[in-house]
Design a protein around this motif. Sequence first.
Motif, PDB file in Angstrom:
ATOM      1  N   VAL A   1       0.832  -1.203   0.000  1.00  0.00           N
ATOM      2  CA  VAL A   1       0.000   0.000   0.000  1.00  0.00           C
ATOM      3  C   VAL A   1       0.868   1.255   0.000  1.00  0.00           C
ATOM      4  O   VAL A   1       0.603   2.214  -0.746  1.00  0.00           O
ATOM      5  CB  VAL A   1      -0.948  -0.010   1.216  1.00  0.00           C
TER       6      VAL A   1
ATOM      7  N   VAL B   1      -7.713   0.810  -2.324  1.00  0.00           N
ATOM      8  CA  VAL B   1      -7.346   0.219  -1.032  1.00  0.00           C
ATOM      9  C   VAL B   1      -8.609  -0.032  -0.205  1.00  0.00           C
ATOM     10  O   VAL B   1      -8.781  -1.109   0.392  1.00  0.00           O
ATOM     11  CB  VAL B   1      -6.364   1.127  -0.268  1.00  0.00           C
TER      12      VAL B   1
ATOM     13  N   ALA C   1      -2.370   4.799   4.808  1.00  0.00           N
ATOM     14  CA  ALA C   1      -2.148   5.124   3.400  1.00  0.00           C
ATOM     15  C   ALA C   1      -2.528   6.576   3.111  1.00  0.00           C
ATOM     16  O   ALA C   1      -1.817   7.290   2.385  1.00  0.00           O
ATOM     17  CB  ALA C   1      -2.959   4.179   2.518  1.00  0.00           C
TER      18      ALA C   1
ATOM     19  N   LEU D   1      -2.632  -4.266  -5.359  1.00  0.00           N
ATOM     20  CA  LEU D   1      -3.300  -3.993  -4.086  1.00  0.00           C
ATOM     21  C   LEU D   1      -4.300  -5.092  -3.742  1.00  0.00           C
ATOM     22  O   LEU D   1      -4.371  -5.536  -2.593  1.00  0.00           O
ATOM     23  CB  LEU D   1      -3.997  -2.637  -4.144  1.00  0.00           C
TER      24      LEU D   1
END
Length: 234
Positions: free
Chosen positions: A102, A212, A191, A168
Amino acid sequence: MLPEWGRNSRSAAIARILGNRTVWTTVGDGEFFCPGCGGDRNYQRRTGRRRFLLLGVPLLPRGAVGPVVECTACGHRFGPDVLDHPTTTRLAAMLRDAVHTVALAVLTSGGAPSRAALESAVAAVRCAGFDDCTEEQLAALIEALAADTGRLLPEQCGASLAGLAIELHEALDPLAPHLLPAGRESVLLQAARIALADGPYTPAERDVLSTVGRALTICEDDVTRLLAAARAPF
């Protein structure tokens, strides 16, 4: 009518004459997270065959039992699906690798990363378990990725974001079911703070952060809320 003590004695006598016994055979072993012990333990995967007993002698087969997973520490038996849960050691490694992925995705999404973004990323990656991570290591990885894929070239932005999404999902999809909601939100907040370290979110950073969130099974409204919350001091 027999009194209760009489009925109990009669049942015990019958049980000594007639009964069932399961004969277990070990067919595999390994390490798992034992729900009974609450930690990583060794297990034996076992199958059994039930037999009818007469005076303690096994006679007629009564069918197969199992398979089961038996903890060698507490002796409790569980269904085979207990092995779907990673051990704490494996879960920690999955989380560490996911945070690293990430962080790299956020850093590469906005072009060449700033020093502030690198510092924020290093702090997150170290907290996840890569104790020896440095800014130089992350910067070298980003340069290698750019040289290998052209990820930082504006004309390839669409292709690069698609590649980031795949990476991801590969890192986060197996992890998400094993994290509590607060844990999933923590990964996204980390993140977001990397992205904010050098200024407001760029469109590419927002795209990556949304990916994400989806990979972590966080709904769109909560993603919006968390991205806003990340701007607050912490």
